[in-house]
Design a protein around this motif. Structure first.
Motif, PDB file in Angstrom:
ATOM      1  N   ILE A   1       4.828 -13.703  35.410  1.00  0.00           N
ATOM      2  CA  ILE A   1       5.912 -13.734  36.410  1.00  0.00           C
ATOM      3  C   ILE A   1       5.311 -13.521  37.794  1.00  0.00           C
ATOM      4  O   ILE A   1       4.510 -12.608  37.993  1.00  0.00           O
ATOM      5  N   ALA A   2       5.706 -14.366  38.726  1.00  0.00           N
ATOM      6  CA  ALA A   2       5.350 -14.147  40.134  1.00  0.00           C
ATOM      7  C   ALA A   2       6.658 -13.898  40.876  1.00  0.00           C
ATOM      8  O   ALA A   2       7.535 -14.764  40.910  1.00  0.00           O
ATOM      9  N   MET A   3       6.801 -12.698  41.397  1.00  0.00           N
ATOM     10  CA  MET A   3       8.046 -12.373  42.124  1.00  0.00           C
ATOM     11  C   MET A   3       7.772 -12.203  43.601  1.00  0.00           C
ATOM     12  O   MET A   3       6.872 -11.466  43.998  1.00  0.00           O
TER      13      MET A   3
ATOM     14  N   TYR B   1       1.677 -10.341  35.614  1.00  0.00           N
ATOM     15  CA  TYR B   1       2.568 -10.561  36.754  1.00  0.00           C
ATOM     16  C   TYR B   1       1.847 -10.387  38.086  1.00  0.00           C
ATOM     17  O   TYR B   1       0.741  -9.834  38.150  1.00  0.00           O
ATOM     18  N   GLU B   2       2.522 -10.859  39.111  1.00  0.00           N
ATOM     19  CA  GLU B   2       2.085 -10.575  40.484  1.00  0.00           C
ATOM     20  C   GLU B   2       3.320 -10.452  41.367  1.00  0.00           C
ATOM     21  O   GLU B   2       4.364 -11.035  41.080  1.00  0.00           O
TER      22      GLU B   2
ATOM     23  N   TYR C   1      -0.891  -7.642  44.078  1.00  0.00           N
ATOM     24  CA  TYR C   1      -0.022  -7.871  45.236  1.00  0.00           C
ATOM     25  C   TYR C   1      -0.755  -8.792  46.201  1.00  0.00           C
ATOM     26  O   TYR C   1      -1.871  -8.491  46.635  1.00  0.00           O
ATOM     27  N   PHE C   2      -0.128  -9.920  46.490  1.00  0.00           N
ATOM     28  CA  PHE C   2      -0.719 -10.901  47.394  1.00  0.00           C
ATOM     29  C   PHE C   2       0.141 -11.062  48.641  1.00  0.00           C
ATOM     30  O   PHE C   2       1.372 -11.065  48.562  1.00  0.00           O
ATOM     31  N   VAL C   3      -0.546 -11.210  49.749  1.00  0.00           N
ATOM     32  CA  VAL C   3       0.147 -11.466  51.010  1.00  0.00           C
ATOM     33  C   VAL C   3      -0.286 -12.833  51.507  1.00  0.00           C
ATOM     34  O   VAL C   3      -1.466 -13.178  51.430  1.00  0.00           O
TER      35      VAL C   3
ATOM     36  N   VAL D   1      -5.408  -5.682  41.951  1.00  0.00           N
ATOM     37  CA  VAL D   1      -5.843  -6.768  42.840  1.00  0.00           C
ATOM     38  C   VAL D   1      -4.881  -6.798  44.021  1.00  0.00           C
ATOM     39  O   VAL D   1      -3.662  -6.772  43.828  1.00  0.00           O
ATOM     40  N   CYS D   2      -5.439  -6.871  45.217  1.00  0.00           N
ATOM     41  CA  CYS D   2      -4.570  -6.884  46.405  1.00  0.00           C
ATOM     42  C   CYS D   2      -5.316  -7.648  47.496  1.00  0.00           C
ATOM     43  O   CYS D   2      -6.399  -7.239  47.915  1.00  0.00           O
TER      44      CYS D   2
END
Ligand code: SF4
Length: 245
Positions: free
Chosen positions: A132-134, A172-173, A201-203, A241-242
């Motif tokens: 899941i990518a939310m 997930y991410e 968490y990706f920005v 991971v961020c």
């Protein structure tokens, strides 16, 4: 732009299909199914043909059976299917679609805005999704969220989805698109602290290339990359991971 019922379901309409992607499902050769319809109106949304009813109406619609045939023909070559939108959980037939894809042996990644935790729960419990990518659109405050998504949001549904995903046991991410004029670099810290601890968490920085819902955002200067990096450095330890991507 407000007061939409986030749980109004729509008849499933497939508004797009990408036959191949190496980058949208981590570690898997995949294709992407785009489902039309969304309960948000993010000013920076560039999928307007999948979101705005007047555009959906005129946008070509694809036949599910043709996509299932394509997947049947690619068994053993492709590994995954990304289901995104719009907001895919609004589609009344999403479970059936996932079943059809799963029956062919594919892994499924779902991209969601997190506004529909009940459907998310069903998909997780029935083992119909594998990743899941939310999107976390803003700090978890009703007014901030409304500014970022263009409609009123019950912030509790967003929090519920976050917890559901974190405790689901599946991969997930979380991710945030940072948009100058809507977010500040400090928002990264507020958001990160409200979802942490978490796996990924990706920005990503908003870069306006296509038609978007609020064209005035096109003129805004992006928040400098270095500022995003600095903010992220303060929360990097909260995640496995961020990073900026
Ligand atoms: S960016 Fe916002 S409006 Fe566009 S599809 Fe995603 S949730 Fe819907």
């Amino acid at each position: 732009m407000c007061g939409r019922n986030p749980h109004t379901f729509v008849i499933m309409t497939i508004g797009g299909f990408q036959k191949f992607t190496l980058i949208d499902y981590p570690g898997k050769l995949s294709c992407i199914i785009f489902l039309s319809g969304c309960n948000f109106r993010c000013p920076f949304c560039y999928s307007t043909e999948l979101v705005l009813p007047e555009k959906i109406k005129n946008h070509p619609k694809l036949n599910k059976n043709n996509i299932i045939d394509y997947l049947r023909d690619r068994q053993g070559m492709l590994e995954g299917v990304v289901i995104c939108g719009g907001e895919p959980t609004l589609n009344s037939d999403i479970e059936e679609l996932c079943h059809d894809i799963k029956d062919l042996g594919y892994s499924i990644k779902l991209d969601t805005n997190g506004s529909n935790p009940d459907i998310l729960k069903k998909l997780i419990e029935n083992k119909l999704i594998d990743y899941i990518a939310m999107d976390i659109k803003a700090p978890l405050d009703p007014e901030r969220y409304k500014k970022a998504v263009g409609v009123n949001v019950d912030i509790e549904t967003i929090k519920k989805s976050i917890e559901l995903i974190k405790t689901s046991g599946i991969d997930y991410e979380f991710r945030t698109t940072i948009v100058s004029g809507i977010h500040s670099d400090e928002d990264i810290i507020l958001i990160a602290e409200s979802i942490a601890p978490a796996k990924r968490y990706f920005v990503q920085q908003f870069i306006s290339e296509k038609t978007i819902i609020d064209i005035s955002l096109k003129d805004k200067k992006p928040i400098p990359y270095e500022k995003l990096e600095k903010a992220l450095a303060r929360v990097i330890n909260l995640f496995d991971v961020c990073k900026i991507r």
